[in-house]
Write an enzyme that holds these catalytic residues in place. Structure first.
Site, PDB file in Angstrom:
ATOM      1  N   GLY A 200      42.055  23.272  34.890  1.00  0.00           N
ATOM      2  CA  GLY A 200      43.118  23.626  33.943  1.00  0.00           C
ATOM      3  C   GLY A 200      44.157  22.532  33.828  1.00  0.00           C
ATOM      4  O   GLY A 200      43.866  21.342  34.018  1.00  0.00           O
TER       5      GLY A 200
ATOM      6  N   ASP B 118      43.112  31.725  32.758  1.00  0.00           N
ATOM      7  CA  ASP B 118      44.368  31.955  32.039  1.00  0.00           C
ATOM      8  C   ASP B 118      44.310  31.660  30.544  1.00  0.00           C
ATOM      9  O   ASP B 118      45.159  32.125  29.786  1.00  0.00           O
ATOM     10  CB  ASP B 118      45.486  31.098  32.654  1.00  0.00           C
ATOM     11  CG  ASP B 118      45.896  31.588  34.028  1.00  0.00           C
ATOM     12  OD1 ASP B 118      45.586  32.747  34.354  1.00  0.00           O
ATOM     13  OD2 ASP B 118      46.506  30.814  34.774  1.00  0.00           O
TER      14      ASP B 118
ATOM     15  N   ARG C 108      50.078  60.402  34.187  1.00  0.00           N
ATOM     16  CA  ARG C 108      50.819  59.354  34.902  1.00  0.00           C
ATOM     17  C   ARG C 108      51.136  58.140  34.036  1.00  0.00           C
ATOM     18  O   ARG C 108      50.452  57.866  33.051  1.00  0.00           O
ATOM     19  CB  ARG C 108      50.020  58.890  36.119  1.00  0.00           C
ATOM     20  CG  ARG C 108      50.263  59.815  37.272  1.00  0.00           C
ATOM     21  CD  ARG C 108      49.534  59.391  38.517  1.00  0.00           C
ATOM     22  NE  ARG C 108      49.970  60.244  39.619  1.00  0.00           N
ATOM     23  CZ  ARG C 108      49.263  60.493  40.700  1.00  0.00           C
ATOM     24  NH1 ARG C 108      48.078  59.941  40.851  1.00  0.00           N
ATOM     25  NH2 ARG C 108      49.738  61.257  41.654  1.00  0.00           N
TER      26      ARG C 108
ATOM     27  N   MET D 109      46.731  38.725  35.932  1.00  0.00           N
ATOM     28  CA  MET D 109      47.121  37.333  36.183  1.00  0.00           C
ATOM     29  C   MET D 109      47.637  36.680  34.905  1.00  0.00           C
ATOM     30  O   MET D 109      47.456  37.178  33.797  1.00  0.00           O
ATOM     31  CB  MET D 109      45.961  36.554  36.772  1.00  0.00           C
ATOM     32  CG  MET D 109      45.827  36.763  38.272  1.00  0.00           C
ATOM     33  SD  MET D 109      44.627  35.654  39.000  1.00  0.00           S
ATOM     34  CE  MET D 109      44.964  35.927  40.737  1.00  0.00           C
TER      35      MET D 109
ATOM     36  N   GLY E   4      43.642  49.720  24.821  1.00  0.00           N
ATOM     37  CA  GLY E   4      44.560  50.630  24.129  1.00  0.00           C
ATOM     38  C   GLY E   4      45.841  50.851  24.920  1.00  0.00           C
ATOM     39  O   GLY E   4      46.397  51.955  24.924  1.00  0.00           O
ATOM     40  N   ALA E   5      46.330  49.800  25.565  1.00  0.00           N
ATOM     41  CA  ALA E   5      47.544  49.936  26.375  1.00  0.00           C
ATOM     42  C   ALA E   5      48.720  50.345  25.489  1.00  0.00           C
ATOM     43  O   ALA E   5      48.806  49.936  24.326  1.00  0.00           O
ATOM     44  CB  ALA E   5      47.853  48.614  27.073  1.00  0.00           C
TER      45      ALA E   5
ATOM     46  N   GLU F 272      51.619  38.734  35.254  1.00  0.00           N
ATOM     47  CA  GLU F 272      52.346  38.490  36.522  1.00  0.00           C
ATOM     48  C   GLU F 272      53.556  37.573  36.328  1.00  0.00           C
ATOM     49  O   GLU F 272      54.516  37.643  37.072  1.00  0.00           O
ATOM     50  CB  GLU F 272      51.407  37.893  37.583  1.00  0.00           C
ATOM     51  CG  GLU F 272      50.866  36.535  37.198  1.00  0.00           C
ATOM     52  CD  GLU F 272      50.003  35.896  38.267  1.00  0.00           C
ATOM     53  OE1 GLU F 272      50.131  36.249  39.446  1.00  0.00           O
ATOM     54  OE2 GLU F 272      49.205  35.016  37.903  1.00  0.00           O
TER      55      GLU F 272
ATOM     56  N   ARG G  25      39.380  36.782  39.251  1.00  0.00           N
ATOM     57  CA  ARG G  25      38.843  35.413  39.273  1.00  0.00           C
ATOM     58  C   ARG G  25      37.362  35.360  39.613  1.00  0.00           C
ATOM     59  O   ARG G  25      36.728  34.304  39.453  1.00  0.00           O
ATOM     60  CB  ARG G  25      39.637  34.578  40.277  1.00  0.00           C
ATOM     61  CG  ARG G  25      40.994  34.164  39.776  1.00  0.00           C
ATOM     62  CD  ARG G  25      41.150  32.644  39.730  1.00  0.00           C
ATOM     63  NE  ARG G  25      41.135  32.063  41.024  1.00  0.00           N
ATOM     64  CZ  ARG G  25      42.224  31.602  41.661  1.00  0.00           C
ATOM     65  NH1 ARG G  25      43.398  31.691  41.085  1.00  0.00           N
ATOM     66  NH2 ARG G  25      42.119  31.059  42.839  1.00  0.00           N
TER      67      ARG G  25
HETATM   68  O1  F6P Z   1      43.588  30.556  37.926  1.00  0.00           O
HETATM   69  C1  F6P Z   1      44.874  30.718  37.392  1.00  0.00           C
HETATM   70  C2  F6P Z   1      45.612  31.693  38.209  1.00  0.00           C
HETATM   71  O2  F6P Z   1      44.783  32.782  38.267  1.00  0.00           O
HETATM   72  C3  F6P Z   1      46.987  32.167  37.775  1.00  0.00           C
HETATM   73  O3  F6P Z   1      47.026  33.095  36.748  1.00  0.00           O
HETATM   74  C4  F6P Z   1      47.544  32.684  39.067  1.00  0.00           C
HETATM   75  O4  F6P Z   1      48.910  32.739  39.111  1.00  0.00           O
HETATM   76  C5  F6P Z   1      47.027  31.681  40.035  1.00  0.00           C
HETATM   77  O5  F6P Z   1      45.815  31.201  39.504  1.00  0.00           O
HETATM   78  C6  F6P Z   1      46.879  32.168  41.423  1.00  0.00           C
HETATM   79  O6  F6P Z   1      46.061  31.307  42.124  1.00  0.00           O
HETATM   80  P1  F6P Z   1      46.054  31.071  43.691  1.00  0.00           P
HETATM   81  O7  F6P Z   1      46.097  32.392  44.330  1.00  0.00           O
HETATM   82  O8  F6P Z   1      44.790  30.342  43.923  1.00  0.00           O
HETATM   83  O9  F6P Z   1      47.262  30.264  44.007  1.00  0.00           O
END
Ligand code: F6P
Length: 326
Positions: free
Chosen positions: A105, A131, A166, A173, A189-190, A226, A259
């Site tokens: 990336g 991502d 709920r 991520m 459908g969030a 996140e 992942r």
């Molecule tokens: O691969 C990208 C990513 O998944 C991000 O979205 C995430 O914040 C990060 O990697 C977390 O990666 P690691 O736990 O390897 O630091």
């Protein structure tokens, strides 16, 4: 530029499903064009340490369907230093490697761009990250698989959320980008999607929840990226829960499950196309570029653009998500 005879291939940064398929495509395309291939283990760190292994066509058998990366990956601090890159260069020269394909990336391409400003050995990149936050390509390898994993998990949570009336906050991520949240939010459908690209979403969230309550919605799923500027799923749940005592609130952080896993058809095919294109780019004397996908076609984009320019989320998708969640 020296005629390419032997290329290196590595994966770097966070792994993504489909990286193995990309390594396979690079290796076999290179061999098809009579090049030798050296696998560089543990990303740039392995380049600095000379952790190299020749790859033959059979070395990449039986990996197209596997998540992770059989070359391993790392985030190398040393490659960010002039000395680290010099060691890496010396190792490449000693091994007779005169072209490198890097799969990763933002961080991976930043390292490659700097290296190519300092040294002649051409680097070509393949975007691999769940991502999908790389400018110049519509998709990065791993994004589609990740989305399918998220959707599968959220569908299951929806079952139990409805059973209990709920309100669920589900964190996905995307440390700096909302691509995963936006697409998975639409697909599940969030009721609301919170992403770092938008600010002050909590007020709007309260409105959405109030309206949903009036319409007697039996469950609410809020997808939170996140990296949202108002905090992760726990923080946002804390901010709104006292206003919605009718619902019991739960929080789920999906974490690294996103992942892993066997890559989808889309990721395998994209990885195969981009792996082929990366080797072709090296043979065409390209340097410091990423191969990407735009409107279904393979394109070349400079590392400079890929890392400097900001890829925005599709604003129309945001509007669609809002309309469809009423
Ligand atoms: O691969 C990208 C990513 O998944 C991000 O979205 C995430 O914040 C990060 O990697 C977390 O990666 P690691 O736990 O390897 O630091």
């Amino acid at each position: 530029m020296a005629k390419i005879k032997r290329i290196g291939v590595l994966t770097s940064g966070g792994d993504a499903p489909g990286m193995n398929a990309a390594i396979r495509a690079v290796t076999r395309t290179a061999i098809y064009f009579h090049l030798e291939v050296i696998g560089i283990r543990h990303g740039y760190q392995g380049m600095i340490q000379g952790n190299f292994k020749e790859l033959k066509a059979h070395s990449v058998s039986d990996i197209i369907q596997r998540g992770g990366t059989f070359l391993k990956t790392a985030r190398s601090e040393e490659f960010k230093t002039v000395e680290g890159r010099k060691k890496a260069y010396d190792n490449l020269v000693n091994a007779g490697i005169n072209g490198v394909v890097v799969i990763g990336g933002d961080g991976t391409f930043t390292g490659a761009r700097i290296f190519n400003e300092e040294y002649e050995i051409p680097f070509v990149g393949i975007p691999g990250t769940i991502d999908n936050d790389i400018y110049g390509t519509d998709y990065t390898i791993g994004f589609d698989t990740c989305l399918n994993t998220v959707v599968d998990a959220v569908d299951k949570i929806r079952d139990t959320a409805s059973a209990h009336n709920r309100l669920f906050f589900i964190e996905v991520m995307g440390a700096e980008a909302g691509f995963i949240a936006l697409r998975s939010g639409i697909a599940t459908g969030a009721e609301a999607i919170m992403i770092p690209e938008l600010i002050n979403q909590t007020q709007n969230l309260k409105k959405v929840l109030e309206e949903g309550f009036k319409r007697k919605k039996s469950s609410n799923i809020i997808i939170v990226a996140e990296g949202d500027e108002e905090g992760g799923a726990f923080e946002i749940a804390e901010k709104v829960k006292d206003d919605f005592k009718e619902y019991s609130v739960r929080v789920t952080v999906l974490g690294h499950i996103q992942r892993g896993g066997s890559p989808t058809v889309f990721d395998r095919v994209t990885a195969s196309r981009l792996g082929y294109a990366a080797v072709e780019a090296l043979l065409d004397d390209q340097k410091s570029v990423m191969v990407g996908l735009q409107n279904g076609e393979v394109v070349l984009v400079s590392f400079r653009k890929a890392v400097k320019l900001n890829k925005d989320v599709n604003r129309q998708l945001l509007e669609i998500a809002d309309i469809l969640s009423i």
